[in-house]
Motif scaffolding. Structure first.
Motif, PDB file in Angstrom:
ATOM      1  N   ASP A 111      33.540   2.712  37.721  1.00 48.12           N
ATOM      2  CA  ASP A 111      32.454   3.172  36.859  1.00 48.12           C
ATOM      3  C   ASP A 111      32.774   3.035  35.375  1.00 48.12           C
ATOM      4  OD1 ASP A 111      30.904   3.804  39.046  1.00 48.12           O
ATOM      5  OD2 ASP A 111      31.432   5.928  39.057  1.00 48.12           O
ATOM      6  N   SER A 112      33.859   2.339  35.042  1.00 48.78           N
ATOM      7  CA  SER A 112      34.204   2.148  33.631  1.00 48.78           C
ATOM      8  C   SER A 112      33.028   1.504  32.900  1.00 48.78           C
ATOM      9  CB  SER A 112      35.444   1.257  33.503  1.00 48.78           C
ATOM     10  OG  SER A 112      36.567   1.850  34.111  1.00 48.78           O
ATOM     11  N   TRP A 113      32.647   2.096  31.767  1.00 53.12           N
ATOM     12  CA  TRP A 113      31.504   1.609  30.987  1.00 53.12           C
ATOM     13  C   TRP A 113      32.026   0.560  30.007  1.00 53.12           C
ATOM     14  CZ3 TRP A 113      26.684   1.875  32.176  1.00 53.12           C
ATOM     15  CH2 TRP A 113      25.669   1.734  31.229  1.00 53.12           C
ATOM     16  N   LYS A 123      28.441  -0.796  34.136  1.00 53.96           N
ATOM     17  CA  LYS A 123      29.624  -0.381  34.883  1.00 53.96           C
ATOM     18  C   LYS A 123      30.427  -1.619  35.289  1.00 53.96           C
ATOM     19  CE  LYS A 123      27.834   3.957  36.791  1.00 53.96           C
ATOM     20  NZ  LYS A 123      27.631   4.755  38.022  1.00 53.96           N
ATOM     21  N   ASP A 221      35.033   8.920  40.425  1.00 59.90           N
ATOM     22  CA  ASP A 221      35.761   7.667  40.534  1.00 59.90           C
ATOM     23  C   ASP A 221      37.239   7.816  40.188  1.00 59.90           C
ATOM     24  OD1 ASP A 221      35.951   4.935  41.007  1.00 59.90           O
ATOM     25  OD2 ASP A 221      35.552   4.417  38.927  1.00 59.90           O
ATOM     26  N   THR A 295      34.295  11.658  32.463  1.00 56.64           N
ATOM     27  CA  THR A 295      33.201  11.095  33.255  1.00 56.64           C
ATOM     28  C   THR A 295      31.861  11.672  32.803  1.00 56.64           C
ATOM     29  OG1 THR A 295      33.553  12.793  34.940  1.00 56.64           O
ATOM     30  CG2 THR A 295      34.669  10.687  35.254  1.00 56.64           C
ATOM     31  N   ILE A 308      29.255   7.829  34.217  1.00 60.93           N
ATOM     32  CA  ILE A 308      30.187   6.736  33.957  1.00 60.93           C
ATOM     33  C   ILE A 308      31.610   7.265  33.799  1.00 60.93           C
ATOM     34  CG2 ILE A 308      28.390   5.435  32.750  1.00 60.93           C
ATOM     35  CD1 ILE A 308      29.989   6.203  30.126  1.00 60.93           C
TER      36      ILE A 308
END
Length: 357
Positions: A111-113, A123, A221, A295, A308
């Protein structure tokens, strides 16, 4: 501490090949395996040709399931509550240093933005699907994912290995039961995970359900990243001591599962890769995760609320440098044009509205 069994669908599979180095049967099996693995030209132009003996291998596990899968197969995969996708839910960079140094596994939360070239903010796990769309296929998906990872970390990706959802299940069947310990009971219909608190021994179906669980975890995540790392450390010891490597029948089953489930770039030499791990134990591999800020839930470009993982981009260069030295992407970088710089503000407090304006 909550532990789980997230298979690094790339690393745990490939580490299993270390036995081939010392087994006459293994050499024959390896030849067969090489013919069965699918090769995809998914490296960006110029990657994989460097003379640097250090290597960075992107390990990818995605959520796609077999075409025309029967209801029975889907039931075993516990996919009844989702529609399936080609999103990449496991992404790790395996860094093997020059001169035989000990490797490091760098986890990249799904989910890294991040900035996805040609797409915009999104993502990390959507980059493959974006690249595969409009006729790009698996090669286009891998190229865009690799470009995104390279831009994020500054690391050049030399090779990749991609393993499917079904591949994980088949490999888990060969490797046998996995033991986990939970602080609380779990009943998650999305992943099919139903487990009591305390110690449980998981078969392949339960393990797959457990590693797919995302809903209900305190840190989402980020908790799954801890699970991935735990599993990899356990597998490095288990593969060499479980009897799989010395049992021709079980080894054949494992290699058959690997061959039907793995995609790599044409330049990845699995035998050479396996030989690097033939003398390693679990304690020889360092597991780490890129620095993050939490997050938060943000609004995306469409106005929808999205949960995210906020990457700490300010801390990332020093983090990467500690592991691999200073990448050329850092030393060769030039100052950005001020008008092209966008500042993204995240509200990490409990008071709404502080990041606006």
């Amino acid at each position: 501490m909550r532990l789980a069994v997230r298979i690094s669908r790339g690393l745990a599979t490939l580490v299993s090949l270390a036995v081939l180095v010392g087994s006459g049967y293994g050499w024959v099996a390896y030849r067969t395996l090489g013919d069965s693995i699918t090769h995809v030209a998914g490296l960006p132009a110029g990657n994989g040709a460097a003379d640097d003996p250090a290597e960075n291998i992107l390990l990818v596990g995605d959520d796609h399931r077999p075409a025309n899968a029967s209801p029975q197969v889907l039931a075993e995969l516990s996919t009844g509550e989702d529609g399936g996708s080609t999103n990449t839910d496991t992404m790790m960079v395996l860094h093997t240093p020059a001169a035989g140094g000990k490797p490091t596994v760098i986890s990249l939360p799904r989910d890294s933005w991040v900035d996805i070239p040609g797409v915009g903010k999104g993502k990390l796990n959507s980059a493959f699907a974006d690249g595969a769309a409009d006729g790009g296929g698996d090669a286009g998906g891998m190229k865009l994912l690799i470009e995104t990872v390279q831009n994020l970390t500054g690391l050049q990706i030399d090779h990749f290995a991609r393993v499917s959802l079904l591949g994980f299940y088949e490999i888990a069947q060969v490797l046998g039961p996995i033991q986990v310990c939970l602080n609380q009971a779990v009943d998650d219909p999305y992943s099919g995970t139903v487990l009591p608190a305390g110690v449980s021994t998981l078969d392949a179906k339960q393990a797959l359900s457990f590693v797919r669980q995302r809903h209900g975890l305190p840190r989402g995540d980020l908790d799954r990243e801890v699970r991935q790392q735990y599993f990899l450390a356990a597998e490095l010891g288990k593969v060499s001591s479980s009897g799989v490597l010395l049992n021709p029948v079980r080894l054949h089953r494992l290699l058959s599962a690997v061959g039907s489930a793995v995609q790599t770039d044409p330049g990845l030499d699995l035998l050479s890769f396996a030989s690097q791990f033939s003398s390693l134990s679990a304690g020889d591999v360092t597991f780490t995760t890129i620095p993050t800020l939490g997050t938060p839930t943000i609004r995306d470009s469409s106005g929808a609320n999205v949960s995210i993982v906020a990457v700490d981009t300010a801390a990332l260069p020093a983090f990467i440098t500690r592991i691999v030295g200073e990448p050329s992407a850092y030393t060769d970088a030039t100052a950005a044009v001020p008008s092209s710089v966008t500042v993204w503000v995240v509200n990490g407090t409990g008071q709404a509205g502080l990041a606006a304006g």
